[in-house]
Structure formats: C-alpha cells, structure tokens
Motif scaffolding. Structure first.
Motif, mmCIF file in Angstrom:
data_model
loop_
_atom_site.group_PDB
_atom_site.id
_atom_site.type_symbol
_atom_site.label_atom_id
_atom_site.label_comp_id
_atom_site.label_asym_id
_atom_site.label_seq_id
_atom_site.Cartn_x
_atom_site.Cartn_y
_atom_site.Cartn_z
ATOM 1 N N ASP A 154 1.158 12.280 -3.831
ATOM 2 C CA ASP A 154 0.672 13.517 -3.217
ATOM 3 C C ASP A 154 -0.851 13.542 -3.129
ATOM 4 O OD1 ASP A 154 3.260 14.387 -2.941
ATOM 5 O OD2 ASP A 154 3.236 15.648 -4.741
ATOM 6 N N ALA A 155 -1.520 13.053 -4.164
ATOM 7 C CA ALA A 155 -2.976 13.027 -4.155
ATOM 8 C C ALA A 155 -3.497 12.019 -3.137
ATOM 9 C CB ALA A 155 -3.498 12.699 -5.554
ATOM 10 N N ALA A 156 -2.933 10.810 -3.166
ATOM 11 C CA ALA A 156 -3.406 9.760 -2.263
ATOM 12 C C ALA A 156 -3.077 10.074 -0.810
ATOM 13 C CB ALA A 156 -2.788 8.425 -2.662
ATOM 14 N N VAL A 169 -5.587 4.157 -2.126
ATOM 15 C CA VAL A 169 -4.801 3.114 -2.766
ATOM 16 C C VAL A 169 -4.055 3.715 -3.948
ATOM 17 C CG1 VAL A 169 -4.849 0.923 -4.016
ATOM 18 C CG2 VAL A 169 -6.396 1.285 -2.085
ATOM 19 N N ILE A 170 -2.733 3.608 -3.932
ATOM 20 C CA ILE A 170 -1.924 3.951 -5.103
ATOM 21 C C ILE A 170 -1.685 2.665 -5.866
ATOM 22 C CG2 ILE A 170 0.245 4.903 -5.935
ATOM 23 C CD1 ILE A 170 0.444 6.409 -3.267
ATOM 24 N N HIS A 171 -2.201 2.596 -7.078
ATOM 25 C CA HIS A 171 -2.171 1.349 -7.836
ATOM 26 C C HIS A 171 -1.122 1.416 -8.938
ATOM 27 C CE1 HIS A 171 -3.483 -2.305 -9.791
ATOM 28 N NE2 HIS A 171 -3.714 -1.652 -10.916
ATOM 29 N N VAL A 172 -0.240 0.411 -8.952
ATOM 30 C CA VAL A 172 0.774 0.262 -10.000
ATOM 31 C C VAL A 172 0.434 -1.018 -10.760
ATOM 32 C CG1 VAL A 172 3.221 0.088 -10.517
ATOM 33 C CG2 VAL A 172 2.461 1.368 -8.503
ATOM 34 N N PRO A 173 -0.089 -0.908 -11.962
ATOM 35 C CA PRO A 173 -0.610 -2.088 -12.663
ATOM 36 C C PRO A 173 0.478 -3.070 -13.084
ATOM 37 C CG PRO A 173 -0.632 -0.185 -14.106
ATOM 38 C CD PRO A 173 -0.255 0.330 -12.747
ATOM 39 N N THR A 198 7.321 11.641 0.952
ATOM 40 C CA THR A 198 7.196 12.099 2.326
ATOM 41 C C THR A 198 5.741 12.356 2.697
ATOM 42 O OG1 THR A 198 7.402 14.440 1.774
ATOM 43 C CG2 THR A 198 9.442 13.226 2.156
ATOM 44 N N GLY A 199 5.491 12.442 4.006
ATOM 45 C CA GLY A 199 4.181 12.772 4.544
ATOM 46 C C GLY A 199 4.185 14.183 5.099
ATOM 47 N N PRO A 200 3.237 14.494 6.022
ATOM 48 C CA PRO A 200 2.316 13.548 6.645
ATOM 49 C C PRO A 200 1.198 13.111 5.712
ATOM 50 C CG PRO A 200 1.873 15.768 7.397
ATOM 51 C CD PRO A 200 3.100 15.855 6.563
ATOM 52 N N CYS A 201 0.732 11.873 5.925
ATOM 53 C CA CYS A 201 -0.354 11.309 5.132
ATOM 54 C C CYS A 201 -1.494 10.878 6.045
ATOM 55 C CB CYS A 201 0.135 10.108 4.324
ATOM 56 S SG CYS A 201 1.356 10.507 3.055
ATOM 57 N N GLN A 202 -2.650 10.688 5.449
ATOM 58 C CA GLN A 202 -3.788 10.164 6.185
ATOM 59 C C GLN A 202 -3.589 8.678 6.472
ATOM 60 O OE1 GLN A 202 -6.321 12.119 7.294
ATOM 61 N NE2 GLN A 202 -5.157 13.838 6.446
ATOM 62 N N ASN A 203 -4.410 8.165 7.386
ATOM 63 C CA ASN A 203 -4.298 6.761 7.779
ATOM 64 C C ASN A 203 -4.592 5.811 6.622
ATOM 65 O OD1 ASN A 203 -3.804 7.703 10.312
ATOM 66 N ND2 ASN A 203 -5.784 7.118 11.167
ATOM 67 N N GLY A 204 -3.957 4.651 6.674
ATOM 68 C CA GLY A 204 -4.348 3.531 5.827
ATOM 69 C C GLY A 204 -3.924 3.637 4.379
ATOM 70 N N LEU A 205 -2.893 4.400 4.095
ATOM 71 C CA LEU A 205 -2.431 4.505 2.703
ATOM 72 C C LEU A 205 -1.901 3.157 2.223
ATOM 73 C CD1 LEU A 205 -1.748 6.321 0.251
ATOM 74 C CD2 LEU A 205 0.464 6.747 1.333
#
Length: 415
Positions: A98-100, A107-111, A124-131
């Motif tokens: 939701d934040a990203a 970038v949502i990072h999963v280590p 779900t979206g809508p989301c900004q470009n380039g996620l």
C-alpha cells in the motif's frame, strides 16, 4: 533478473498471490507498471480455511515501523514482517504494498534468508508507474493448503513474466485469464510428479501469447491452453520429467463453447511424461479448434507422444453426446524420440459425429524406449495423411474429406 512488467498503455491488472505457506525469498525481481487496476467483482464463493486478504490502496500511505533506508525503498521488515517462518506476515506485506503503490518507481524489498508466512492475498491498485517487487523466488512448505493458484493474472495487457522460479505450488503455478499481449520467459517450475493439478502455465481467454525458454517439471500439464485462446507461440520448453505434457484443452466441458486457433509449439523437449502434445475435448461441447502446429519436438520416454482425445472424461460415467468441438488443420512435423510401449505412439480418437479433418504428419520418427516397435497407431473418425515416410507408419487415417452426413463447420460459432 525476474521481471513482471506492463507497457505505458492504460490497462486493467489484478495480480493475485495465493500462497498459504512460507515463502523463501531471494534477490530475483518482479517489476510492474500499473496504471488502472480494477477489481472486477469476481469472487470465489468456496469457503477456505484461511481468510483471503485484499490490499486496497489507502488515501494516506501507512507509516512503517522504521523508515526505509532510501526514499521509495520499502523493506517488508520495516512494516513488521518477521520472516521467522512462524509469525503471520500478511499484514506487513499488505502495508508495504500500500505504501509503495503510491510512489512512482518504488521498490518493495523482500530480503534473502528469511521465511515469510503469507496467507492468501490479493494485491490491488491503482499504483504509480514502475513499481518493483523484489521477489518472489519462492517455494511452499508441506502442509494444508486450499488455494488453487499460486499467481494469477486477470484482465491484464502488455504483460511480461520473466525469470521467476516456483517450487511446490499448492496447485496451478501461473494462470492467465482474459489477458492480451503476454510474454512469458525463463520460468523454472518444479513440483513432484505425483502432485495433482499443478499445471505449470494455464491460459484461458487469452491472446497473443509467447511462452519461451522455460523448464517445467510437475504433476500435471506443463502448459495448458483453454477456451478463447488464439495466436499462441510456444518454443524452447523442457517439460518433465513427470507431468502430462503440453495440452490444448480440455475444451467443451459442461457443454460449453470453445474457440481456439493459431497455436504453435516448436523446438521443445518432453520427457518422462504421460503425454507429449495433446488435444483433449469433452463430448457435448461445441466450437472449433483450428490452425495448430507441433514442430520439432523431441520425446524422451513419453507414453502418448501424439494424442487427440475427443472423449476426455475424468470419471467412468460420462454420457455420450453428438455435439463436439470440431478439430481441423492440425500439423505434426519433425517429432522424434522414444515412447513408452504401454500406449500407441499416435492416438487420434475423434468425435463419432464431427470428424477431425486435415491432420498432416511429416518427418515423424518415434521408437520404443524399451521393447518392440508398436505398429498399430490408433485412429477413429480422423481424416488426414502423412506427407513423408514416418516411423511407425500410419495407415488408419481416412483420406479426403468426410461425407456430407458429417459436414458441419463450427467455425461459425467462433467468428
């Protein structure tokens, strides 16, 4: 690098991650450009043991427990994910998404090195470009799981799925429904040979599809092509050991309409599978399958290398029907290798009332993996011929065109 991307054109995209066990994440990357994503109101009414979680974009992005190191970089641990294989990390993943989702090129990072427990979840979206979603290179742990699909794409356009590794999906690995312009490349999918319904890639009502350079070893269809698909190009796949090969169908289930055309499978290997290249339809369906080419396929100890089965049935009490999906213009060329002698290397079982037409074979060389050569391919109401000498020879195909009593063109259902 693994990528999951869309073009700049407006689209509707719903990505569903069904994983009710642990995910082991690595540094593989899934990227997406989301523009207009709508939840279309398709709800599964089946009661699950675990509640599904749907992530809706908030009006204000939630604050993580610790600020990300860089602006636009969202580590799931900063949102409370434990990664200990015990705690439920679903809400943390949803919060990170939701934040990203509100930030361009986030970038949502999963280590690497953690075991994140995630329940069935819809992002779900809508989301900004380039996620960018860094992951998943995932596997599921043994245990109860009622989710039929690991990753599903619904009503998506201009989509690329590349470089993802899946292991032990609960059932289907990837499914694409009502999608257009799909490019799939460099997937590595594994599941036990005895695992049911673990189709590697399934497409339905989807067009202009490319499936390239992938390895799939599972317990069901390597690739399955359902109703409403056309303009599909499959090449450089390795299917098996295990599984049911590359299938068109099953089509016409529950007396339904099925229209499939312009399918090409080429330059691929199928090994240790129950089937090689298969067409399967139910009695009682209607519509048409036409324009299919199987080219340069190597078989390694495959039980049914070439098979058309218009009497497909999962039980012993399927009733006979006069209606069937018509099958025409099927090409088999340069199919070579070995087969399991428990079944004939070529099997053409066509409808009693609607024959298969224009089946052509050339440069076929199929030899037994063990035992004697089977010189008895099976044909029923199948019209076509061999354009070159083939091994084993096939004399059971009917020549010419079917008589007028069989004349029926179901292409009209599909125009």
């Amino acid at each position: 690098m693994a990528s999951l991307s869309t073009s700049a054109a407006p689209l509707s995209l719903l990505v569903i991650f069904y994983m009710t066990t642990a995910l082991f994440m690595s540094s593989h990357v899934v990227t997406a450009r989301y523009h207009h994503h709508g939840h279309r109101g398709h709800h599964n009414k089946k009661q699950h043991k675990h509640n599904s979680h749907i992530s809706y974009p908030p009006s204000i992005s939630p604050e993580p427990s610790d600020s990300p190191v860089d602006i636009g970089f969202y580590d799931v641990r900063s949102f409370g994910a434990q990664g200990d294989g015990i705690a439920d990390d679903t809400e943390a993943f949803k919060a990170a998404w939701d934040a990203a989702c509100q930030v361009e090129s986030a970038v949502i990072h999963v280590p690497v090195g953690y075991s994140f427990m995630i329940q069935s979840t819809i992002f779900t979206g809508p989301c900004q470009n380039g996620l960018v979603f860094q992951g998943p290179n995932g596997s599921t742990l043994p245990g109860p799981c009622d989710s039929p699909i690991a990753i599903r794409f619904f009503m998506s356009s201009n989509l690329t799925v590349q470089g993802i590794k899946m292991k032990n999906s609960p059932q289907f690995n990837f499914r694409f429904d009502n999608c257009k312009n799909v490019h799939i490349e460099s997937l590595h999918i594994t599941a036990p040979a005895w695992s049911p319904n673990t189709d590697g890639i399934h497409i339905e009502q989807t067009s202009n599809v490319e499936i390239y350079d992938s390895l799939i070893s599972n317990g069901d269809d390597c690739v399955s092509i359902g109703a409403g698909c056309y303009d599909v190009d499959i090449r450089n796949l390795t299917c098996g050991p295990g599984g049911h090969g590359i299938s068109i169908g099953s089509l016409g289930n529950h007396n339904s309409r099925a229209c499939v055309s312009n399918i090409t499978v080429r330059n691929s290997v199928i090994k240790g599978s129950d089937n090689g290249v298969r067409i399967k339809t139910w009695q009682g369906g209607y519509g048409a399958l036409s324009g299919v080419s199987f080219l340069n396929i190597h078989m390694d100890n495959v039980r049914n290398p070439i098979i058309i089965d218009q009497f497909y049935c999962l039980s012993k009490d399927c009733s006979n029907h006069t209606s069937a999906v018509s099958i025409s213009d099927i090409e088999y060329s340069s199919i070579k290798g070995t087969y399991d002698i428990r079944s004939p290397p070529m099997h053409f079982a066509c409808s009693d009332t609607i024959p298969c037409t224009n089946i052509t074979l050339s440069d076929i060389e199929l030899l037994p993996a063990q035992g004697d050569l089977v010189l008895d391919p099976f044909c029923w109401n199948a019209y076509g011929g061999q354009e070159t000498l083939i091994i084993p020879p096939i004399f059971c195909l009917l020549e010419g065109n079917p008589p007028a009593v069989f004349a029926r063109n179901d292409l009209g259902y599909c125009s």
